[in-house]
Motif scaffolding. Structure first.
Motif, PDB file in Angstrom:
ATOM      1  N   PRO A 173       1.078  -0.560  -0.030  1.00  0.00           N
ATOM      2  CA  PRO A 173       0.214   0.242   0.053  1.00  0.00           C
ATOM      3  C   PRO A 173       0.592   1.639  -0.132  1.00  0.00           C
ATOM      4  CG  PRO A 173       0.075  -0.885   2.375  1.00  0.00           C
ATOM      5  CD  PRO A 173       0.254  -1.801   1.513  1.00  0.00           C
ATOM      6  N   PRO A 174      -0.155   2.186   0.206  1.00  0.00           N
ATOM      7  CA  PRO A 174       1.261   3.640  -0.418  1.00  0.00           C
ATOM      8  C   PRO A 174       1.521   3.633   1.344  1.00  0.00           C
ATOM      9  CG  PRO A 174      -1.075   4.087  -1.125  1.00  0.00           C
ATOM     10  CD  PRO A 174      -1.212   2.634  -0.980  1.00  0.00           C
ATOM     11  N   THR A 175       2.212   4.918   1.173  1.00  0.00           N
ATOM     12  CA  THR A 175       3.391   4.624   2.568  1.00  0.00           C
ATOM     13  C   THR A 175       2.709   6.883   1.900  1.00  0.00           C
ATOM     14  OG1 THR A 175       5.279   3.620   1.704  1.00  0.00           O
ATOM     15  CG2 THR A 175       5.770   5.242   3.380  1.00  0.00           C
ATOM     16  N   PRO A 176       1.953   7.311   3.420  1.00  0.00           N
ATOM     17  CA  PRO A 176       1.729   8.275   3.824  1.00  0.00           C
ATOM     18  C   PRO A 176       2.783   9.059   3.805  1.00  0.00           C
ATOM     19  CG  PRO A 176       1.009   6.673   5.635  1.00  0.00           C
ATOM     20  CD  PRO A 176       1.504   5.941   4.399  1.00  0.00           C
ATOM     21  N   ALA A 177       2.699  11.058   3.748  1.00  0.00           N
ATOM     22  CA  ALA A 177       3.475  11.327   3.957  1.00  0.00           C
ATOM     23  C   ALA A 177       4.440  11.771   5.401  1.00  0.00           C
ATOM     24  CB  ALA A 177       3.109  12.824   3.370  1.00  0.00           C
ATOM     25  N   GLY A 178       5.259  12.614   5.762  1.00  0.00           N
ATOM     26  CA  GLY A 178       5.606  12.123   7.392  1.00  0.00           C
ATOM     27  C   GLY A 178       5.695  10.919   7.557  1.00  0.00           C
ATOM     28  N   THR A 179       6.299  10.100   7.179  1.00  0.00           N
ATOM     29  CA  THR A 179       6.805   8.308   7.250  1.00  0.00           C
ATOM     30  C   THR A 179       8.440   8.340   7.395  1.00  0.00           C
ATOM     31  OG1 THR A 179       4.215   7.739   6.724  1.00  0.00           O
ATOM     32  CG2 THR A 179       6.363   6.312   7.157  1.00  0.00           C
ATOM     33  N   GLY A 180       8.288   7.467   8.694  1.00  0.00           N
ATOM     34  CA  GLY A 180       9.833   7.511   8.398  1.00  0.00           C
ATOM     35  C   GLY A 180       9.880   5.711   8.695  1.00  0.00           C
ATOM     36  N   THR A 181      10.850   4.912   8.465  1.00  0.00           N
ATOM     37  CA  THR A 181      11.015   3.350   8.558  1.00  0.00           C
ATOM     38  C   THR A 181      12.180   2.814   9.562  1.00  0.00           C
ATOM     39  OG1 THR A 181      11.702   2.808   6.298  1.00  0.00           O
ATOM     40  CG2 THR A 181       9.065   3.226   6.734  1.00  0.00           C
ATOM     41  N   ALA A 182      12.634   2.137   9.699  1.00  0.00           N
ATOM     42  CA  ALA A 182      13.745   1.125  10.211  1.00  0.00           C
ATOM     43  C   ALA A 182      13.165  -0.395  10.530  1.00  0.00           C
ATOM     44  CB  ALA A 182      13.748   1.762  11.528  1.00  0.00           C
ATOM     45  N   GLY A 197      14.570  -9.596  15.051  1.00  0.00           N
ATOM     46  CA  GLY A 197      14.156  -8.056  14.392  1.00  0.00           C
ATOM     47  C   GLY A 197      13.001  -7.810  14.952  1.00  0.00           C
ATOM     48  N   VAL A 198      12.959  -6.641  14.607  1.00  0.00           N
ATOM     49  CA  VAL A 198      11.688  -5.707  14.583  1.00  0.00           C
ATOM     50  C   VAL A 198      11.590  -4.344  12.925  1.00  0.00           C
ATOM     51  CG1 VAL A 198      10.373  -3.779  15.867  1.00  0.00           C
ATOM     52  CG2 VAL A 198      11.081  -5.706  16.786  1.00  0.00           C
ATOM     53  N   ALA A 199      10.303  -4.941  12.832  1.00  0.00           N
ATOM     54  CA  ALA A 199       9.582  -3.773  11.009  1.00  0.00           C
ATOM     55  C   ALA A 199       9.428  -2.193  11.891  1.00  0.00           C
ATOM     56  CB  ALA A 199       9.893  -4.644  10.323  1.00  0.00           C
ATOM     57  N   ALA A 200       9.607  -1.954  11.850  1.00  0.00           N
ATOM     58  CA  ALA A 200       8.854  -0.596  12.422  1.00  0.00           C
ATOM     59  C   ALA A 200       8.562   0.135  11.121  1.00  0.00           C
ATOM     60  CB  ALA A 200       9.580   0.187  13.488  1.00  0.00           C
ATOM     61  N   SER A 242       6.240   6.674  25.758  1.00  0.00           N
ATOM     62  CA  SER A 242       5.706   5.477  25.395  1.00  0.00           C
ATOM     63  C   SER A 242       6.325   4.965  24.402  1.00  0.00           C
ATOM     64  CB  SER A 242       4.937   7.068  23.809  1.00  0.00           C
ATOM     65  OG  SER A 242       4.768   6.367  22.915  1.00  0.00           O
ATOM     66  N   ILE A 243       7.915   5.162  24.246  1.00  0.00           N
ATOM     67  CA  ILE A 243       8.411   3.865  22.820  1.00  0.00           C
ATOM     68  C   ILE A 243       8.989   2.876  24.505  1.00  0.00           C
ATOM     69  CG2 ILE A 243      10.736   4.244  22.075  1.00  0.00           C
ATOM     70  CD1 ILE A 243      10.231   6.344  21.178  1.00  0.00           C
ATOM     71  N   GLU A 244       9.547   2.835  25.207  1.00  0.00           N
ATOM     72  CA  GLU A 244       9.529   2.259  26.285  1.00  0.00           C
ATOM     73  C   GLU A 244       8.296   1.531  26.287  1.00  0.00           C
ATOM     74  OE1 GLU A 244      12.991   2.371  26.763  1.00  0.00           O
ATOM     75  OE2 GLU A 244      12.758   0.514  27.511  1.00  0.00           O
ATOM     76  N   ALA A 245       7.206   1.829  26.842  1.00  0.00           N
ATOM     77  CA  ALA A 245       6.013   1.052  26.768  1.00  0.00           C
ATOM     78  C   ALA A 245       5.651   0.680  25.771  1.00  0.00           C
ATOM     79  CB  ALA A 245       5.069   2.700  27.671  1.00  0.00           C
ATOM     80  N   ARG A 276      11.955  -0.709  20.612  1.00  0.00           N
ATOM     81  CA  ARG A 276      12.841   0.794  20.977  1.00  0.00           C
ATOM     82  C   ARG A 276      13.501   1.218  20.120  1.00  0.00           C
ATOM     83  NH1 ARG A 276      16.659   0.293  24.400  1.00  0.00           N
ATOM     84  NH2 ARG A 276      15.963  -0.924  26.170  1.00  0.00           N
ATOM     85  N   ARG A 277      14.274   0.423  19.420  1.00  0.00           N
ATOM     86  CA  ARG A 277      15.377   1.036  18.516  1.00  0.00           C
ATOM     87  C   ARG A 277      14.370   1.050  16.972  1.00  0.00           C
ATOM     88  NH1 ARG A 277      21.292  -2.614  19.066  1.00  0.00           N
ATOM     89  NH2 ARG A 277      20.943  -2.794  21.552  1.00  0.00           N
ATOM     90  N   ALA A 278      13.802   0.724  16.853  1.00  0.00           N
ATOM     91  CA  ALA A 278      13.738   0.410  15.708  1.00  0.00           C
ATOM     92  C   ALA A 278      12.336   1.805  15.612  1.00  0.00           C
ATOM     93  CB  ALA A 278      12.159  -0.493  15.260  1.00  0.00           C
ATOM     94  N   LEU A 279      11.353   2.295  16.484  1.00  0.00           N
ATOM     95  CA  LEU A 279      10.730   2.988  16.890  1.00  0.00           C
ATOM     96  C   LEU A 279      11.460   3.853  16.745  1.00  0.00           C
ATOM     97  CD1 LEU A 279       8.210   1.431  19.316  1.00  0.00           C
ATOM     98  CD2 LEU A 279       7.391   2.344  17.060  1.00  0.00           C
ATOM     99  N   GLU A 280      12.614   4.054  18.303  1.00  0.00           N
ATOM    100  CA  GLU A 280      13.704   5.902  18.013  1.00  0.00           C
ATOM    101  C   GLU A 280      13.990   5.663  16.766  1.00  0.00           C
ATOM    102  OE1 GLU A 280      15.527   4.950  22.375  1.00  0.00           O
ATOM    103  OE2 GLU A 280      16.209   4.182  20.312  1.00  0.00           O
ATOM    104  N   ARG A 281      14.184   4.719  15.290  1.00  0.00           N
ATOM    105  CA  ARG A 281      15.188   5.500  14.249  1.00  0.00           C
ATOM    106  C   ARG A 281      13.672   6.068  13.147  1.00  0.00           C
ATOM    107  NH1 ARG A 281      19.569   1.052  12.023  1.00  0.00           N
ATOM    108  NH2 ARG A 281      20.362   1.249  14.191  1.00  0.00           N
ATOM    109  N   ALA A 282      12.885   4.892  13.283  1.00  0.00           N
ATOM    110  CA  ALA A 282      11.801   5.517  12.110  1.00  0.00           C
ATOM    111  C   ALA A 282      10.985   6.260  12.621  1.00  0.00           C
ATOM    112  CB  ALA A 282      10.659   4.057  12.476  1.00  0.00           C
ATOM    113  N   VAL A 283      10.833   6.716  13.746  1.00  0.00           N
ATOM    114  CA  VAL A 283      10.364   8.449  14.104  1.00  0.00           C
ATOM    115  C   VAL A 283      11.349   9.709  13.959  1.00  0.00           C
ATOM    116  CG1 VAL A 283      10.055   9.467  16.656  1.00  0.00           C
ATOM    117  CG2 VAL A 283       8.843   7.547  16.361  1.00  0.00           C
ATOM    118  N   ALA A 284      12.570   9.359  14.218  1.00  0.00           N
ATOM    119  CA  ALA A 284      13.592  11.071  13.828  1.00  0.00           C
ATOM    120  C   ALA A 284      13.760  10.357  12.266  1.00  0.00           C
ATOM    121  CB  ALA A 284      14.756   9.589  14.103  1.00  0.00           C
ATOM    122  N   ARG A 285      13.424   9.204  11.984  1.00  0.00           N
ATOM    123  CA  ARG A 285      13.465   9.711  10.301  1.00  0.00           C
ATOM    124  C   ARG A 285      12.529  10.539   9.585  1.00  0.00           C
ATOM    125  NH1 ARG A 285      15.533   3.701   7.744  1.00  0.00           N
ATOM    126  NH2 ARG A 285      17.614   3.767   8.184  1.00  0.00           N
ATOM    127  N   ALA A 286      11.256   9.925  10.580  1.00  0.00           N
ATOM    128  CA  ALA A 286      10.031  10.592  10.202  1.00  0.00           C
ATOM    129  C   ALA A 286       9.573  11.867  10.213  1.00  0.00           C
ATOM    130  CB  ALA A 286       8.815   9.461  10.929  1.00  0.00           C
TER     131      ALA A 286
END
Lengths: 291, 163
Positions: A173-182, A197-200, A242-245, A276-286
């Motif tokens: 599916p399309p990837t919305p604008a303002g998206t980051g991935t890791a 491994g984790v996909a985020a 929130s990421i830790e939770a 945690r790492r995947a979310l942090e990286r995805a958020v930073a990229r977003a």
């Protein structure tokens, strides 16, 4: 001569391949990139009577933009996917993950459809399609069938594909604008199968996370969607707390097993750290607009 | 009954045609049918990297392909790397000069892997070299000599271009 004897077919068209599958069904194995199937044959863990080699079917290898997302042919090599501009723009999570698959010579031959059909629980591609709600399109003499990722992986090395069905393409599916991935994973040596491994994929709208997608590999009999963790970030935002939770919820939601490579407890702990790492990286990229 | 098929393939610039069983692995085809024994066979399930060849210029594991699959293809094995019988490829010379090999078992796969890598990355860092050869197992050298050889070869190949 290591593989057991088989009757070899190398059809030149999708139609021909599907006809062969219709005739031989359960006695046939489909040979795509062969990076998992040939070892299985070399060890004689499988003895198919018929081998249907789909590598000569040009129409199964493509990457194209479709409905704002991307459609990828089943025998498209992982190497082609990792270098594709379209995938980089339209499905950046898949590009992230593909670089972690095996080693470069493996990706020269390995295909996305082969990885998904083989359904190794530690493999990257199944986790990506699970996180992104991609659609697997299967073809048989009976017609075309669209299977969502949530219904595709049944158990260890088992998918929803029927014996007469050929996976022909995967639709993202399309990837919305303002998206980051890791995609992050831990393996003992570079290129080994991941212990976990984790996909985020995170989409930010102001200080809210409007869409959060998470899936784990190596943490159960198949890829696992981390729905509870997604909800925590969607409701609570992309703050550190929130990421830790979410990471804790992810660890609680998986069913890892112990084997010679790692204990179940260690794998569970890895899922927490990888989430945690995947979310942090995805958020930073977003936030940085670099996906 | 044996399932036989004709295979025509170009290896190191030379054309070969053979009739082989469809279950014959490409690695065994190269060694036993073409008698090019420079390609080594280690694990036979894609882990050790010893059998790595260049298929249309791209590295692939020859133990994870069937010989019938390369009908019409262009392959380079370790025998095809050197420019002549009397001269080594700069990468091979760098392996000699930097103790990049001991028993030599992994060497054909290391060389084919690094040839492609240095084409794509002419000026690599040590880390990049280590990642590039992470799919090739060596039990003798501890890898340091191989990494040194790759970095040295990169310099030699670049020097060659400037000259």
């Amino acid at each position: 001569m290591k593989p057991p004897q088989f009757d070899y077919h190398a059809p030149g068209s999708i139609e021909e391949a599907v006809t062969l599958l219709g005739s031989y069904g359960g006695d046939a194995k489909v040979l795509a990139g062969g990076q998992s199937l040939i070892p299985v044959l070399n060890f004689r863990l499988a003895r198919p009577g018929v081998l249907i080699d789909i590598n000569r079917i040009g129409a199964l290898s493509f990457i194209r933009e479709a409905d704002g997302g991307v459609a990828i042919g089943a025998t498209t090599r992982q190497r082609m996917i990792e270098g594709s501009d379209i995938v980089g723009r339209r499905a950046p999570l898949l590009a992230d993950a593909t670089r972690l698959i095996g080693h470069l010579p493996i990706r020269t031959r390995g295909t996305i459809g082969g990885s998904l059909s083989h359904a190794d629980p530690a493999a990257e591609d199944p986790a990506v399609v699970t996180a992104l709600d991609a659609t697997m399109v299967a073809l048989s003499k009976r017609g075309e069938r669209r299977v969502p990722a949530s219904g595709f992986f049944r158990s260890l090395l088992t998918t929803a594909l029927e014996p007469d069905e050929l996976l022909v393409r995967i639709e993202f599916p399309p990837t919305p604008a303002g998206t980051g991935t890791a995609f992050v994973e831990i393996s003992r040596r570079h290129g080994d199968f991941a212990l976990a491994g984790v996909a985020a994929q995170v989409t930010l709208a102001g200080d809210r996370a409007s869409e959060v997608r998470l899936a784990a590999c190596g943490a159960g009999p198949g890829p696992i969607r981390l729905a509870a963790a997604e909800k925590i970030v969607r409701d609570g935002g992309a703050s550190a707390a929130s990421i830790e939770a979410a990471a804790a919820a992810a660890a609680a939601g998986v069913e890892p097993t112990s084997d010679v490579h790692a204990s179940a407890a260690y794998r569970r702990d890895l899922v927490r750290a990888m989430t945690r790492r995947a979310l942090e990286r995805a958020v930073a990229r977003a936030a940085g607009g670099t996906r | 009954m044996k399932d036989m098929r004709k295979v025509s393939v170009t290896v190191n610039g030379k054309s070969y045609a053979r009739e082989v069983e469809t279950r014959l692995l490409l690695s065994d085809f190269i060694r036993h049918e073409l008698e090019l024994t420079g390609t080594h066979v280690g694990c036979e399930h894609g882990v050790c990297g010893a059998c790595t060849i260049l298929l249309e210029g791209r590295t692939a594991r020859s133990c994870l392909m069937l010989a019938v699959q390369v009908d019409g293809a262009n392959i380079t094995t370790v025998e095809g790397i050197a420019p002549s019988e009397k001269e080594l490829h700069p990468l091979q010379q760098a392996f000699m000069d930097n103790h990049g090999l001991q028993c030599g078992y992994c060497t054909p796969g290391m060389l084919t892997t690094l040839i492609e890598f240095l084409q794509d990355n002419p000026d690599p860092t040590e880390h990049e070299v280590r990642v590039a050869i992470s799919g090739n197992l060596c039990r003798c050298t501890g890898y340091q000599g191989i990494v040194d050889a790759a970095l040295d070869a990169a310099k030699r190949l670049q020097g060659g271009k400037r000259a």
